[in-house]
Design an enzyme around this catalytic site. Structure first.
Site, PDB file in Angstrom:
ATOM      1  N   ASP A  66      29.351  70.068   9.847  1.00 57.96           N
ATOM      2  CA  ASP A  66      28.157  69.851   9.030  1.00 57.96           C
ATOM      3  C   ASP A  66      26.964  70.635   9.577  1.00 57.96           C
ATOM      4  OD1 ASP A  66      28.025  68.288  11.353  1.00 57.96           O
ATOM      5  OD2 ASP A  66      28.301  66.416  10.279  1.00 57.96           O
ATOM      6  N   ASN A 135      27.384  53.434  11.285  1.00 65.25           N
ATOM      7  CA  ASN A 135      27.703  52.939   9.940  1.00 65.25           C
ATOM      8  C   ASN A 135      29.080  53.399   9.466  1.00 65.25           C
ATOM      9  OD1 ASN A 135      27.330  55.617   9.365  1.00 65.25           O
ATOM     10  ND2 ASN A 135      25.583  55.346   7.995  1.00 65.25           N
ATOM     11  N   HIS A 137      30.213  56.555   9.407  1.00 66.56           N
ATOM     12  CA  HIS A 137      30.331  57.900   8.821  1.00 66.56           C
ATOM     13  C   HIS A 137      31.125  58.828   9.736  1.00 66.56           C
ATOM     14  CE1 HIS A 137      26.226  59.314  10.712  1.00 66.56           C
ATOM     15  NE2 HIS A 137      27.220  59.791  11.441  1.00 66.56           N
ATOM     16  N   GLU A 142      28.285  59.599   4.476  1.00 69.79           N
ATOM     17  CA  GLU A 142      27.722  58.264   4.644  1.00 69.79           C
ATOM     18  C   GLU A 142      28.540  57.247   3.830  1.00 69.79           C
ATOM     19  OE1 GLU A 142      25.720  58.049   6.977  1.00 69.79           O
ATOM     20  OE2 GLU A 142      23.759  58.982   6.685  1.00 69.79           O
TER      21      GLU A 142
HETATM   22  C1  F6R Z   1      27.916  65.477  13.623  1.00 72.00           C
HETATM   23  C2  F6R Z   1      28.800  64.495  13.034  1.00 72.00           C
HETATM   24  C3  F6R Z   1      28.487  63.027  13.076  1.00 72.00           C
HETATM   25  C4  F6R Z   1      28.485  62.491  14.506  1.00 72.00           C
HETATM   26  C5  F6R Z   1      28.197  60.993  14.494  1.00 72.00           C
HETATM   27  C6  F6R Z   1      28.174  60.415  15.882  1.00 72.00           C
HETATM   28  O1  F6R Z   1      28.530  66.758  13.528  1.00 72.00           O
HETATM   29  O2  F6R Z   1      29.777  64.882  12.503  1.00 72.00           O
HETATM   30  O3  F6R Z   1      29.462  62.341  12.330  1.00 72.00           O
HETATM   31  O4  F6R Z   1      29.726  62.738  15.106  1.00 72.00           O
HETATM   32  O5  F6R Z   1      26.966  60.774  13.882  1.00 72.00           O
HETATM   33  O6  F6R Z   1      27.090  60.933  16.577  1.00 72.00           O
HETATM   34  P1  F6R Z   1      26.849  60.596  18.106  1.00 72.00           P
HETATM   35  O7  F6R Z   1      28.033  61.084  18.817  1.00 72.00           O
HETATM   36  O8  F6R Z   1      25.603  61.347  18.480  1.00 72.00           O
HETATM   37  O9  F6R Z   1      26.704  59.117  18.170  1.00 72.00           O
END
Ligand code: F6R
Length: 259
Positions: A66, A135, A137, A142
């Protein structure tokens, strides 16, 4: 799906790095990379393996999950820049072979379709690293995201923007929109490897692994995948009801069986 419980976050990161190391040695040429705090330990250990054990990424193409819309690749918090800083600068991965949606493309919808086509043409990603949001995702899909979604523009929830404010000067600086691989796009990778550490991930991990498959917990699509590995530390494992079984599997692992 296999759930692997490690004592702490460093150990979890080393486990995921080991999976990638093994895949590259076996000839893997396409990796899917996540950004965020969870994957930092993985990249740290991959850099160490490159330095100390000769692990080479010279033949690898890497695809990001992303990107924030509006951030140029030079912005310190653009995911293109984060992956450069945390991984590419420390290994022999060719920066030209690191593919990401362009956050500053004039038409984000068209850019999303271009990225999806690039991914499709490169063939399936062999190993896709995933983090999980509190959440549920994955990527920036989301809750409520279509289980059949492809790469597209998404609007972040304010909870996710608040979570990610730690990387910015505050929530107001966190972009509202992103381009993210969809759940069907992610599901095309041959091996999904999700890493989650810390107590704040315990509910999301339990919902993803042991709850119903549902758009309300996008990470639950791992249950539908033929090869998914969930690597958690003790804190993130805390709410898993089947912990005794996951530990039983680890104790009785057939010799030589990889992940
Ligand atoms: C970012 C992504 C998100 C993160 C997720 C966890 O490329 O794909 O899904 O992996 O938000 O983020 P952290 O590891 O910072 O808690």
């Amino acid at each position: 799906m296999e759930v692997v419980i490690r004592p702490d976050a460093d150990d979890a990161g080393r486990t995921v790095a080991g999976i990638i190391h093994h895949a590259i040695v076996e000839g893997t040429k396409t990796l899917g990379l996540a950004t965020g705090a969870s994957s930092l330990g993985v990249y740290r250990d991959l850099a160490r393996r490159h330095r100390q054990e000769g692990l080479s990424f010279a033949d690898v193409d890497a695809f990001l999950l992303d990107e924030y819309i509006g951030l140029p690749p030079s912005h310190p918090q653009s995911y293109a820049q984060v992956i450069r800083r945390e991984l590419v600068d420390h290994v022999d991965l060719d920066p030209v072979r690191v593919h990401a949606p362009r956050g500053t493309a004039s038409d984000p919808q068209q850019e999303a379709r271009r990225f999806e086509r690039t991914l499709t043409a490169a063939g399936p990603v062999a190993v896709q690293i995933l983090g999980i949001g509190v959440n549920g995702h994955i990527g920036f899909n989301e809750p409520g995201s279509s289980l059949a979604s492809c790469t597209r523009l998404k609007t972040l929830t304010d909870d996710t923007r608040r979570d990610n404010a730690r990387f910015f000067g505050g929530i107001d600086e966190v972009p509202r929109h992103v381009i993210t691989q969809g759940l069907a796009t992610i599901g095309r990778a041959s091996h999904l490897v999700l890493i989650a550490t810390g107590p704040h991930k315990a509910y999301a991990v339990a919902a993803a692994v042991e709850g119903p498959v549902s758009a309300m917990c996008p990470a639950s699509i791992l249950q539908l995948h033929p090869h998914a590995t969930v690597v958690v530390d003790e804190l993130a494992a805390a709410r898993l009801e089947q912990q005794p079984y996951y530990r039983h599997i680890a104790r009785h692992r057939p010799a030589g069986q990889g992940y």
